[in-house]
Structure formats: C-alpha cells, structure tokens
Design an enzyme around this catalytic site. Structure first.
Site, PDB file in Angstrom:
ATOM      1  N   THR A  23       0.806  -1.244   0.098  1.00 30.90           N
ATOM      2  CA  THR A  23       0.049   0.042  -0.148  1.00 30.90           C
ATOM      3  C   THR A  23       0.903   1.210   0.102  1.00 30.90           C
ATOM      4  OG1 THR A  23      -1.404   1.361   1.403  1.00 30.90           O
ATOM      5  CG2 THR A  23      -0.208  -0.524   2.402  1.00 30.90           C
ATOM      6  N   ASP A  24       0.440   2.493  -0.275  1.00 25.56           N
ATOM      7  CA  ASP A  24       1.036   3.660  -0.481  1.00 25.56           C
ATOM      8  C   ASP A  24       1.092   4.152   0.851  1.00 25.56           C
ATOM      9  OD1 ASP A  24      -1.582   4.316   0.240  1.00 25.56           O
ATOM     10  OD2 ASP A  24      -1.875   5.907  -1.382  1.00 25.56           O
ATOM     11  N   GLU A  25       0.363   3.698   2.059  1.00 24.37           N
ATOM     12  CA  GLU A  25       0.414   3.957   3.337  1.00 24.37           C
ATOM     13  C   GLU A  25       1.935   3.652   3.852  1.00 24.37           C
ATOM     14  OE1 GLU A  25      -2.916   3.430   5.755  1.00 24.37           O
ATOM     15  OE2 GLU A  25      -4.153   3.246   3.939  1.00 24.37           O
ATOM     16  N   TYR A  56      -1.564  -0.621  11.070  1.00 27.72           N
ATOM     17  CA  TYR A  56      -1.696  -1.345   9.799  1.00 27.72           C
ATOM     18  C   TYR A  56      -0.493  -0.987   8.819  1.00 27.72           C
ATOM     19  CZ  TYR A  56      -3.249  -1.584   4.773  1.00 27.72           C
ATOM     20  OH  TYR A  56      -3.394  -1.812   3.665  1.00 27.72           O
ATOM     21  N   LYS A  99       2.390  -3.605   7.186  1.00 28.54           N
ATOM     22  CA  LYS A  99       2.496  -3.772   5.642  1.00 28.54           C
ATOM     23  C   LYS A  99       3.941  -3.701   5.317  1.00 28.54           C
ATOM     24  CE  LYS A  99      -0.039  -4.646   3.008  1.00 28.54           C
ATOM     25  NZ  LYS A  99      -0.696  -5.916   2.434  1.00 28.54           N
TER      26      LYS A  99
HETATM   27  P1  NAD Z   1      -9.902  -7.064   2.236  1.00 27.54           P
HETATM   28  O1  NAD Z   1      -9.960  -6.635   3.752  1.00 27.54           O
HETATM   29  O2  NAD Z   1     -11.370  -6.618   1.740  1.00 27.54           O
HETATM   30  O3  NAD Z   1      -9.523  -8.441   2.036  1.00 27.54           O
HETATM   31  C1  NAD Z   1      -8.590  -9.293   2.733  1.00 27.54           C
HETATM   32  C2  NAD Z   1      -8.992 -10.713   2.512  1.00 27.54           C
HETATM   33  O4  NAD Z   1      -7.781 -11.589   3.196  1.00 27.54           O
HETATM   34  C3  NAD Z   1     -10.214 -11.209   3.260  1.00 27.54           C
HETATM   35  O5  NAD Z   1     -11.059 -12.069   2.202  1.00 27.54           O
HETATM   36  C4  NAD Z   1      -9.968 -11.907   4.402  1.00 27.54           C
HETATM   37  O6  NAD Z   1     -10.464 -13.134   4.926  1.00 27.54           O
HETATM   38  C5  NAD Z   1      -8.505 -12.395   4.094  1.00 27.54           C
HETATM   39  N1  NAD Z   1      -7.729 -12.670   5.243  1.00 27.54           N
HETATM   40  C6  NAD Z   1      -7.340 -12.002   6.295  1.00 27.54           C
HETATM   41  N2  NAD Z   1      -6.442 -12.547   7.159  1.00 27.54           N
HETATM   42  C7  NAD Z   1      -6.230 -13.854   6.581  1.00 27.54           C
HETATM   43  C8  NAD Z   1      -5.553 -14.839   6.864  1.00 27.54           C
HETATM   44  N3  NAD Z   1      -4.585 -14.823   8.220  1.00 27.54           N
HETATM   45  N4  NAD Z   1      -5.446 -16.010   6.166  1.00 27.54           N
HETATM   46  C9  NAD Z   1      -5.970 -16.046   5.070  1.00 27.54           C
HETATM   47  N5  NAD Z   1      -6.784 -15.009   4.576  1.00 27.54           N
HETATM   48  C10 NAD Z   1      -6.816 -13.867   5.454  1.00 27.54           C
HETATM   49  O7  NAD Z   1      -8.585  -6.333   1.691  1.00 27.54           O
HETATM   50  P2  NAD Z   1      -8.643  -5.495   0.301  1.00 27.54           P
HETATM   51  O8  NAD Z   1      -9.119  -4.184   0.594  1.00 27.54           O
HETATM   52  O9  NAD Z   1      -9.064  -6.408  -0.761  1.00 27.54           O
HETATM   53  O10 NAD Z   1      -6.926  -5.569   0.338  1.00 27.54           O
HETATM   54  C11 NAD Z   1      -6.157  -6.586  -0.303  1.00 27.54           C
HETATM   55  C12 NAD Z   1      -4.868  -6.383  -0.111  1.00 27.54           C
HETATM   56  O11 NAD Z   1      -4.522  -5.008  -0.759  1.00 27.54           O
HETATM   57  C13 NAD Z   1      -4.320  -6.263   1.396  1.00 27.54           C
HETATM   58  O12 NAD Z   1      -2.929  -6.636   1.386  1.00 27.54           O
HETATM   59  C14 NAD Z   1      -4.179  -4.468   1.512  1.00 27.54           C
HETATM   60  O13 NAD Z   1      -3.145  -4.351   2.521  1.00 27.54           O
HETATM   61  C15 NAD Z   1      -3.755  -4.096   0.137  1.00 27.54           C
HETATM   62  N6  NAD Z   1      -4.262  -2.888  -0.205  1.00 27.54           N
HETATM   63  C16 NAD Z   1      -5.586  -2.453  -0.034  1.00 27.54           C
HETATM   64  C17 NAD Z   1      -5.698  -1.097  -0.609  1.00 27.54           C
HETATM   65  C18 NAD Z   1      -7.149  -0.652  -0.415  1.00 27.54           C
HETATM   66  O14 NAD Z   1      -7.705   0.484  -0.969  1.00 27.54           O
HETATM   67  N7  NAD Z   1      -8.349  -1.565  -0.266  1.00 27.54           N
HETATM   68  C19 NAD Z   1      -4.956  -0.053  -1.035  1.00 27.54           C
HETATM   69  C20 NAD Z   1      -3.634  -0.719  -1.257  1.00 27.54           C
HETATM   70  C21 NAD Z   1      -3.339  -1.953  -0.808  1.00 27.54           C
END
Ligand code: NAD
Length: 333
Positions: free
Chosen positions: A126-128, A150, A154
């Site tokens: 993430t950008d964070e 968080y 990451k």
């Molecule tokens: P989300 O919370 O919607 O989905 C996360 C998924 O991971 C869920 O299906 C959950 O059940 C699964 N999960 C959590 N813990 C687990 C574990 N211990 N074992 C197996 N599965 C597990 O998240 P998202 O928004 O889809 O983000 C996905 C990725 O992208 C993450 O790594 C997040 O850090 C990164 N990200 C998200 C954003 C955003 O804006 N949403 C931006 C940049 C990066």
C-alpha cells in the site's frame, strides 16, 4: 516474465481487491487457487460470477501446516498475495491480528513459496507504507515511514519480502497501490460507508473537516496493474499503482451523495482518526513504463461504484449487523 503462468495461488481472494483479481484471472483462463481464512472481511459471494471455475481452500496464511499442505497438493506456479488485515481503524484498536496475518502470515508464505520454488511472488502492499506527504509524490525509492499499526505491519511485510529477494534470490515483486474503490468493498471503508449510511437515511461521518486527501484507484484498474506486474515486472522491484485522481475526503463524500441524490446535510464531522495521514500521492512513472494506463477516472469510477452498490444494496446491508459495533467505536469516540 514471459513464460506461461498457468496456476496462480491467490491469498485473500475472497476479499475486495483479491476477488476482482480472481474474477479477471479466471476469465483470462488461468487456473486459480484461492486461499482465504474468510475473516469478517472475506466473502465468497464476491466470486459467484466465476463459481466452480476456481479451487478454494479455507485456511489461515499464518498456519504453516495448512499452507504447506495446500502448496504440496496444488504446486502453484505463482503466488499473488492479497491476504491481510486491511483496515487502519481496526489496527488502532488492536494491532495483534495485523502482526499475525500481515507479518507472520507473509513470512510463512514466503518460506513455503521458496520451498516449492514458486516462479514469481507478487506481494500486494500500500501507499500507506510511505507515510503522508504534504506536497509532491512518493516514488518507489521514498523511505518507508508508516504511521498507523496497519501501515507499519505492511511495511514490515515489504521489508521481509525485500530481504528474501536479496538473501535468497527469491523471485518477488512488490506492488504499492493507492486507495481502491469499486464493487464489493466492505462497508468499513469510506465509499461504502457513505453509501450504506446515506441509503439508510443516517448521518454520514467524516473525520475532522474532511480535508485529508486520497488518490482514488478503481479496483478493476488495480487488478489489471497487478497482472502487468505479474507478467512484466522486474524481479525484486517495487511498483507504485495510482490513478492520479486525488480528492479530499469532503469532496469525495459530496460526490457520492450527489450521485445517490442525497442531501449534503447528512454529513456529520466526527473526531479525527488518531495519527491520521493527511495526504498520499504516488509517482507512477515506473508502472506506466510497463504500459499501465487507468481506464477509469474519478467520475466514471464513482458512478459505477454507486450504481453497483445501489443495485446490490442487499449485500451491503447484510454486513450491517457485523459492522454496527465497529462504527460505534470509531465514529463515536
Ligand atoms: P480485504 O480486507 O477486503 O480482504 C482481505 C482478505 O484477506 C479477506 O478475504 C480475508 O478473509 C483474508 N484474510 C485476512 N486474514 C487472513 C489470514 N490470516 N489468512 C488468510 N486469509 C486472510 O482487503 P482488500 O481491501 O481487498 O486489500 C487486499 C490487499 O491490498 C491487502 O494486502 C491490503 O493491504 C492491500 N491494499 C488495499 C488497498 C485498499 O484500498 N483496499 C490499497 C492498497 C493496498
């Protein structure tokens, strides 16, 4: 990487971004293995569109035995790692699950992927991890300066991935994306919170005065960028993924309310999130050089997102009983 990548193991494939990636991967003809613990944030309904066209394992990535058994059986070619605890506000309340999944879980995946000689590992970040930036943009070589638990978890995972590249020649690539939005997002993140609250006729909470700025990336564009990184990204490199569409939270909330036909008087300013980053912004020239061009702009992406949520309101509403307690904690401090 130009060789055929036939079998992809996707962690977190039942989540918001992971499921978009899975839907695209299945449609493109990849064999897809989804590994997901189905936490409160995971939901297989997101994969209904590609039902029976992927294989699913319910497993915690921090459980070495379960993950090892899946790799032994499936022998995937590549891993795309989305699984994470992903919500900043929850990390402020309790960082433990974030360390367990985002740090320990990533280390376990890395070790097992190394053991099974995975050809390529894309780590979703993430950008964070860069912290906040008042002006200008973060490049991939900007220092890591995370501010929330968080973001720190990451950043720790990113550093682990980098250490495996350097120490073992592990074939990983890191993707750092800006704020995603689109269909199927869980209503703890800004856009679906606004939609769910406004549709119920409730007040819409906005932190502080809503001046914080985010770079909004439509989820389908993000998933397309991950495919590009998977196919063309150089091993050991980091790629920022952004859209260039920056908006303050207040402007974003007003846009969503306008699209919903709801009045701005629903907006209620609430106490700011502790340690709230003011602005994120990414320099994306590196991924542009791989050929990435977002297909959605802020207006078209928000329009699509709002109409999807209105058409799928029952799904959004089905999360209400789980989310109500969380909302109470973060918006009524
Ligand atoms: P989300 O919370 O919607 O989905 C996360 C998924 O991971 C869920 O299906 C959950 O059940 C699964 N999960 C959590 N813990 C687990 C574990 N211990 N074992 C197996 N599965 C597990 O998240 P998202 O928004 O889809 O983000 C996905 C990725 O992208 C993450 O790594 C997040 O850090 C990164 N990200 C998200 C954003 C955003 O804006 N949403 C931006 C940049 C990066």
């Amino acid at each position: 990487m130009r060789q055929k990548l036939s079998k992809i193991l996707v962690t977190g494939g039942a989540g918001f971004i992971g499921s978009e990636f899975v839907r695209q991967a299945v449609t493109q003809g990849y064999r897809v293995i989804v590994v997901d613990a189905l936490t409160y944030a995971g939901d297989l309904k997101r994969l209904d569109e590609v039902k029976r066209r992927y294989k699913f394992y319910k497993a915690d990535i921090a459980c070495k035995d379960s993950v090892g058994a899946i790799f032994k059986k499936e022998k995937p070619d590549v891993v795309v790692h989305f699984a994470a605890e992903s919500h900043v506000d929850r990390s402020i309340q309790d960082a433990s699950p974030f360390i367990n999944t985002n740090v320990l879980g990533t280390q376990i995946l890395l070790d097992i992927s190394r053991k099974y000689k995975i050809k390529r590992f894309v780590h979703m970040s993430t950008d964070e991890v860069y912290g906040e930036i008042k002006s200008g943009r973060f490049t991939e070589s900007s220092p890591l300066a995370p501010n929330s638990p968080y973001a720190a978890s990451k950043a720790a995972a990113d550093l682990l991935v980098k250490s495996y590249v350097r120490t073992y020649g592990f074939p990983a690539v890191i993707a750092r994306a800006s704020n995603n939005y689109g269909p199927w997002q869980y209503p703890e993140k800004l856009i679906p919170v606004i939609i769910l609250k406004a549709c119920k006729g409730d007040e819409v909470p906005v932190y502080a005065k809503g001046a914080n700025v985010r770079e909004w990336l439509y989820v389908a564009d993000c998933a397309r960028a991950i495919f590009l990184i998977l196919k063309k990204g150089l091993l050991g490199e980091v790629y920022n993924i952004g859209s260039g569409h920056e908006r303050s939270n207040l402007v974003t909330v007003k846009s969503v309310l306008r699209l919903l036909g709801k009045p701005e008087r629903l907006i209620r300013f609430v106490q700011d999130r502790p340690g709230h980053d003011f602005r994120y912004s990414l320099d994306c020239s590196k991924i542009r050089s791989l050929g990435f061009r977002p297909q959605w702009n802020f207006e078209s992406g928000m329009k699509k997102t709002v109409s999807w949520n209105v058409s799928n309101y029952l799904w959004l509403e089905s999360k209400l009983k789980d989310i109500a307690g969380h909302w109470k904690k973060v918006y009524h401090r």
